[in-house]
Design an enzyme around this catalytic site. Structure first.
Site, short mmCIF file in Angstrom:
data_model
loop_
_atom_site.label_atom_id
_atom_site.label_comp_id
_atom_site.label_asym_id
_atom_site.label_seq_id
_atom_site.Cartn_x
_atom_site.Cartn_y
_atom_site.Cartn_z
N ASP A 68 14.65 52.43 27.01
CA ASP A 68 14.55 51.45 26.85
C ASP A 68 13.69 50.79 25.28
O ASP A 68 13.68 50.94 24.42
CB ASP A 68 12.38 51.88 26.87
CG ASP A 68 11.19 50.79 26.70
OD1 ASP A 68 10.48 50.64 27.79
OD2 ASP A 68 10.57 50.37 25.68
N THR A 101 11.90 43.80 27.70
CA THR A 101 11.92 44.13 25.70
C THR A 101 13.51 43.85 26.04
O THR A 101 14.00 43.00 25.03
CB THR A 101 11.08 45.40 25.29
OG1 THR A 101 12.69 46.59 26.16
CG2 THR A 101 9.79 46.01 25.53
N THR A 102 14.22 44.36 26.77
CA THR A 102 15.64 44.41 26.48
C THR A 102 15.98 43.07 27.10
O THR A 102 16.27 42.10 26.01
CB THR A 102 16.40 45.01 27.02
OG1 THR A 102 15.64 46.46 27.54
CG2 THR A 102 18.06 45.58 26.93
N ASP A 393 5.69 51.38 32.17
CA ASP A 393 6.27 49.92 32.41
C ASP A 393 5.73 49.35 33.98
O ASP A 393 5.22 48.43 34.21
CB ASP A 393 8.18 50.40 32.61
CG ASP A 393 8.22 50.63 31.46
OD1 ASP A 393 7.39 49.88 30.46
OD2 ASP A 393 9.63 49.83 30.67
P1 ADP Z 1 14.34 45.38 30.59
O1 ADP Z 1 13.58 46.03 29.15
O2 ADP Z 1 14.47 43.93 30.08
O3 ADP Z 1 12.88 45.43 31.59
P2 ADP Z 1 15.58 46.56 32.38
O4 ADP Z 1 17.10 47.71 31.59
O5 ADP Z 1 14.23 47.44 32.65
O6 ADP Z 1 15.01 45.61 31.06
O7 ADP Z 1 16.48 45.90 33.50
C1 ADP Z 1 15.83 44.47 33.79
C2 ADP Z 1 16.70 44.29 34.78
O8 ADP Z 1 17.33 44.64 35.88
C3 ADP Z 1 16.19 42.82 35.29
O9 ADP Z 1 16.67 41.96 35.14
C4 ADP Z 1 15.72 43.33 36.52
O10 ADP Z 1 15.83 42.12 37.96
C5 ADP Z 1 17.11 44.17 36.71
N1 ADP Z 1 17.37 44.98 37.91
C6 ADP Z 1 16.67 45.88 38.41
N2 ADP Z 1 16.84 46.86 39.72
C7 ADP Z 1 18.38 46.42 40.34
C8 ADP Z 1 18.42 46.87 40.73
N3 ADP Z 1 19.04 47.61 41.65
N4 ADP Z 1 19.86 45.56 41.42
C9 ADP Z 1 20.16 44.57 40.08
N5 ADP Z 1 18.75 44.22 38.42
C10 ADP Z 1 18.08 45.01 38.20
MG MG Z 2 12.31 46.95 32.50
#
Ligand code: ADP
Ligand code: MG
Length: 526
Positions: A68, A101-102, A393
């Site tokens: 996270d 957040t990322t 989340d």
């Molecule tokens: P954040 O802290 O920004 O939420 P995450 O590590 O949760 O970072 O990543 C979020 C990103 O991953 C979003 O752009 C989301 O659409 C993408 N995402 C989630 N599941 C998948 C998947 N199965 N394939 C590709 N991208 C995905």
């Molecule tokens: Mg996320």
């Protein structure tokens, strides 16, 4: 001219201490930009479903393992003021929408990196700021354009919840089952006024595997029954929430008894016992089955209550007490003087269960059952903690989808649409500002590029393919499956993010990057 005179004339007077450090102009800019970039870089590898985790070890040796972004940045001991602003981006994102957040901090870092190049090309910071603001406006326009118009049914909401959990260590449970639990929780506390997010609590308990996670129709309290002779299960329970102490009143303890013989001593003890018994009696007479007391309860009161068959808890924390009151419809009372049946709430069942060394009290099916608890289990403390963050989340994204403007395609598709829209619109902009706007579009590209990298794809090939599929079909994301990724329509795969997450990321990253880029003087006291 004396100091006083100068001050009287209203001129600002800065007296810098000898130890004060000062960096100016391009040096200040580049040191700020470098620091901001470095912080964003530190969370980059965690982005997306195949992002890695970070292990954070504090001074005292506490370990947190997480994916996270907000948690990582918060636990890192970041001192540089510009770097601290990136941490604030993540914090704002967490507070406002609870996810992304990322995304937000990586974007802020890349906006700074692009700003650095622009400064080197002699583009003035105010031009950069103007260009970035204009580009952010275009980005919000693009987000509106790609927002899905479909009805937000449970299936779609579960997809949003699941998307937010992929890549998080949710133990041995698959995200689909957790997503369903989350959607059920949100639907239960939803009314015409929106989602009552505060009515949902997450409680984690280590012990079983994460697959034992369930939705409890009520509240879970961490307190243990006051006395071993008390019942551990009460059906159709009348519940009292008491905000008081059940002890001998202070005044009587402090009063100086002038005790000269055994009879007087006994009388004093009897008076105290009578007072304590009185408490238990007034509770039992009001037909209370279960009492939650926020203050302290004397052992004697506890044993009288046990004799009356009342299940009682003390030192219940205030938040917990108010959730219990809310869930059962009990009125919190501060005195037993005119305590009456009307003050009582009701629960279908109150039961105490042991989990290893811990006892938990479940207050379920309350008369006013408008609160729910997601009871999450994780094998170890670290799994339970990361599971809790993933569930938070998921709750936030479902709430944001329902209450803050719907959903957009995930997996980088929205970002591809944003940079495309910015590049198409920039042609009409004159002058150097155009360069800043183009740089913003390039910065947005870092998000799909990073998703590609983290999925093990070649980032350049991936970006080229994403753009061509986007042009041909209007929607293109990097679908991560198993060990690799494919370009496809995220909506078909149920990869959806709340529009609010993307909007907030654009807004807070732009704000931080423009603020840092404008600084040309850093004055720091030692
Ligand atoms: P954040 O802290 O920004 O939420 P995450 O590590 O949760 O970072 O990543 C979020 C990103 O991953 C979003 O752009 C989301 O659409 C993408 N995402 C989630 N599941 C998948 C998947 N199965 N394939 C590709 N991208 C995905
Ligand atoms: Mg996320």
């Amino acid at each position: 001219m004396s100091q006083q005179m100068r001050q009287r004339r209203g001129q600002p007077l800065f007296i810098l201490n000898e130890d004060t450090e000062r960096t100016r102009g391009k040096d200040a800019q580049s040191s700020n930009i470098t620091a901001g970039k470095a912080v964003a870089e530190s969370v980059r590898t965690t982005l997306g479903p195949r992002g890695m985790d970070k292990m954070l070890v504090s001074d005292s040796g506490d370990v947190v393992i997480t994916n996270d972004g907000a948690t990582i940045l918060q636990k890192m001991d970041i001192e540089h003021p510009a770097a601290q602003m990136i941490v604030e981006v993540a914090e704002t994102q967490e507070e406002e929408v609870g996810d992304g957040t990322t995304t937000a901090s990586v974007l802020a870092g890349q906006l700074l990196a692009q700003a650095e190049d622009l400064v080197e090309d002699d583009i003035h910071p105010t031009t950069i700021v103007e260009g970035y603001r204009e580009a952010a406006r275009l980005a919000l326009e693009a987000i509106d354009e790609v927002t899905l118009t479909d009805e937000l049914d449970d299936e779609l909401l579960a997809a949003v919840a699941e998307t937010s959990m992929t890549g998080k260590g949710t133990g041995d449970i698959d995200a689909a089952a957790l997503a369903e639990t989350i959607v059920a929780a949100v639907q239960q506390v939803r009314s015409d006024d929106g989602v009552d997010r505060d009515a949902i609590t997450i409680r984690t308990q280590r012990g079983a595997g994460a697959s034992a996670t369930e939705l409890v129709q009520g509240v879970i309290s961490e307190e243990e029954p006051l006395n071993d002779d008390m019942p551990t299960r009460v059906d159709d329970a009348s519940v009292a929430v008491l905000d008081l102490d059940l002890e001998v009143r202070e005044a009587e303890i402090d009063a100086e008894y002038d005790i000269t013989n055994v009879d007087q001593l006994n009388a004093a003890i009897e008076a105290e016992e009578a007072e304590l018994r009185g408490y238990a009696e007034s509770i039992a007479e009001a037909d209370v089955d279960v009492a939650f007391v926020t203050g302290d309860v004397d052992d004697l009161v506890a044993s009288y209550l046990a004799k009356e068959g009342v299940l009682a808890f003390d030192s219940v924390d205030d938040d917990e007490a108010s959730s219990i009151a809310r869930a059962t419809g009990a009125r919190t009372v501060g005195t037993l003087n005119d305590f009456e049946a009307d003050d009582l709430g009701n629960a279908e069942v109150v039961r105490v269960e042991s989990f290893g060394d811990d006892d938990l009290a479940f207050i379920e099916g309350g008369a006013a059952a408008e609160t729910v608890t997601v009871f999450a289990r994780g094998g170890t403390e670290h799994v339970a903690d990361e599971l809790e963050r993933a569930l938070e989340d998921a709750l936030d994204v479902v709430t944001a989808a329902l209450d803050a403007g719907g959903v957009v395609p995930g997996a980088g598709a929205t970002e591809v649409a944003i940079s495309d829209h910015i590049r198409t619109s920039v042609a009409s902009v004159q002058g150097r500002k155009q360069l800043a706007i183009e740089a913003y579009a390039d910065a947005i590209d870092v998000l799909p590029r990073t998703l590609a990298e983290n999925t093990g794809m070649d980032p350049i090939d991936a970006l080229v393919e994403l753009r061509s599929v986007h042009d041909a079909e209007g929607r293109a994301g990097l679908i991560s499956q198993g060990q690799s990724g494919d370009v496809g329509d995220p909506v078909e795969y149920g990869i959806l993010d709340p529009a609010a997450v993307k909007r907030e990321a654009v807004e807070s990253a732009t704000e931080a990057a423009t603020m840092i880029a404008r600084i040309d003087d850093v004055i720091s006291a030692e």
